[in-house]
Design an enzyme around this catalytic site. Structure first.
Site, PDB file in Angstrom:
ATOM      1  N   SER A 174       1.386  -1.087  -0.001  1.00  0.00           N
ATOM      2  CA  SER A 174      -0.047   0.231   0.107  1.00  0.00           C
ATOM      3  C   SER A 174       0.822   1.190  -0.187  1.00  0.00           C
ATOM      4  O   SER A 174       1.845   1.309  -0.756  1.00  0.00           O
ATOM      5  CB  SER A 174      -0.778   0.161   0.976  1.00  0.00           C
ATOM      6  OG  SER A 174      -1.774   1.068   1.230  1.00  0.00           O
ATOM      7  N   HIS A 201      -2.639  -0.813  -3.464  1.00  0.00           N
ATOM      8  CA  HIS A 201      -3.732  -0.167  -3.456  1.00  0.00           C
ATOM      9  C   HIS A 201      -3.879   0.921  -4.646  1.00  0.00           C
ATOM     10  O   HIS A 201      -2.681   1.950  -4.397  1.00  0.00           O
ATOM     11  CB  HIS A 201      -3.841   0.024  -1.807  1.00  0.00           C
ATOM     12  CG  HIS A 201      -3.808  -1.088  -0.599  1.00  0.00           C
ATOM     13  ND1 HIS A 201      -4.207  -1.145   0.247  1.00  0.00           N
ATOM     14  CD2 HIS A 201      -3.791  -2.300  -1.280  1.00  0.00           C
ATOM     15  CE1 HIS A 201      -3.965  -2.024   0.870  1.00  0.00           C
ATOM     16  NE2 HIS A 201      -4.628  -2.798   0.161  1.00  0.00           N
ATOM     17  N   ASP A 298      -4.099  -4.881   6.263  1.00  0.00           N
ATOM     18  CA  ASP A 298      -4.847  -6.250   4.774  1.00  0.00           C
ATOM     19  C   ASP A 298      -3.515  -6.774   4.603  1.00  0.00           C
ATOM     20  O   ASP A 298      -2.519  -6.784   4.203  1.00  0.00           O
ATOM     21  CB  ASP A 298      -5.066  -4.661   3.543  1.00  0.00           C
ATOM     22  CG  ASP A 298      -5.584  -5.638   2.657  1.00  0.00           C
ATOM     23  OD1 ASP A 298      -6.204  -6.810   2.488  1.00  0.00           O
ATOM     24  OD2 ASP A 298      -5.731  -5.265   0.908  1.00  0.00           O
TER      25      ASP A 298
END
Length: 366
Positions: A174, A201, A298
């Site tokens: 991310s 992401h 995540d």
């Protein structure tokens, strides 16, 4: 914490400034890139939000000056247009920690609707470690020249199951991920023995350009996954933004596809969903997981489950992370094989992947 908001629009300066003030920041503003450099020298902010499109000195030029003269965390503000997506990637390459995209249309309304996102990203950036990839761009340029001189011979495609193609490397990232992914993936050899699946992401407007950029630097071909695709060894698949990557088996072949983002997951493309579906399809001892820099958690729970089931799991260490969020969640679970810096990951991946593929082929012959 101090935040500097740089934008040539008085309305945007006011709105972003008000949002960050509500988020607990002491805010100052600048109208131009040149003014921003003066404010940085005088006020020494902890974080900067920087518009890309400004007169006199554009955001990318200003960012380049900031990173070379007084490096500090910068969050870029850019549009969702094609040009905005390309500029966002260039900003990340120059050292920006993160970005917020301004949707088309009534931008002022859209910015207000993104208040929580903006505060979260700027707070994370303010505490981020500024990555110093000394010589990375030059090393990648040299690698690209070598790659461009190669003559590629396409592999004969095997059926997925029973051929060794059922092994996968799964990578999630991310905030701060694009630069780390460039470093790791460009260091893998052309004959890396597994398909490599990547969830970073990003919005859909950016992942295509990111995949193309990676393809320029990597020895393996890099494609953006946009439809149901048979997975091949020695190929990198980047999940399309704003959707989720799902692994499946069809007619004896290992495949991946893009599914609409699932609201049960907080981030997209979802690392958690990619790992879960891979574990539903492939035996754990044929999977390698890697969790890189990023906010939140995540993929952490799913990779911990993979480790407990016999998969091999890496976490990027705090030392090299821009934001030590996702890897921290995994490390704190105690379910990880190696915690190492980004610069060490590619070499270790090569060794583990080749060892696991040898074990799979040996077992198939037995």
């Amino acid at each position: 914490m101090k935040a500097l908001v740089v934008d040539d629009s008085a309305l945007m300066r006011r709105q972003i400034g008000e949002i960050l003030t509500r988020g607990g920041f002491d805010v100052t503003t600048a109208r131009t890139g040149a003014e921003a450099l003066l404010r940085i020298a005088e006020d020494k902010p902890d974080v900067v939000t920087l518009d890309i499109n400004m007169p006199e000195m554009d955001g990318l030029t200003c960012l380049s000056r900031i990173m070379s003269e007084t490096p500090l965390p910068v969050v870029m503000i850019s549009s969702l247009t094609e040009q905005g997506a390309l500029a966002t990637l260039e900003a990340i390459a120059l050292g920006a920690v993160d970005y917020v995209h301004k949707p088309e249309g009534t931008v002022s309304v859209a910015i207000k609707e993104q208040e929580d996102l903006i505060i979260g990203k700027v707070k994370a950036a303010a505490g981020a470690r500024i990555r110093r990839s000394t010589g990375l761009r030059e090393r990648m340029a040299a690698k690209r020249e070598t790659i461009m001189r190669k003559t590629y011979i396409p592999r004969a495609r095997n059926s997925g199951y029973g051929s060794g193609n059922e092994a996968l490397t799964l990578i999630g990232a991310s905030t701060g991920g694009p630069a780390v992914l460039e470093e790791i993936l460009s260091s893998l050899t052309a004959d890396y023995p597994m398909p490599v699946l990547v969830c970073q992401h990003m919005p859909a407007t950016v992942t295509r350009h990111f995949s193309e950029r990676l393809n320029n630097y990597c020895a393996m071909p890099v494609v953006e996954l946009r439809r149901q695709t048979v997975l091949e060894p020695s190929t990198i698949y980047v999940a399309r933004g704003d959707a989720d990557m799902v692994v499946m088996e069809r007619n004896g072949e290992l495949m991946a596809t893009i599914a609409p983002s699932d609201k049960r997951y907080n981030w997209h493309p979802s690392v958690s969903r990619m790992v879960s579906t891979a574990m539903d399809t492939v035996t754990a001892d044929s999977l390698i997981g890697v969790l890189l820099t990023g906010m939140g958690d995540d993929g952490a729970a799913e990779l911990a489950k993979l480790h407990r089931a016999g998969g091999y799991v890496f976490a990027e260490s705090e030392e090299s992370c821009v934001v030590y969020g996702m890897p921290r969640s995994l490390v704190e679970s105690g379910c990880v094989n190696e915690v190492i810096t980004a610069s060490q990951i590619a070499a270790r991946l090569e060794r583990v992947a080749n060892t696991r593929m040898h074990a799979i082929k040996t077992a198939m012959k037995a």
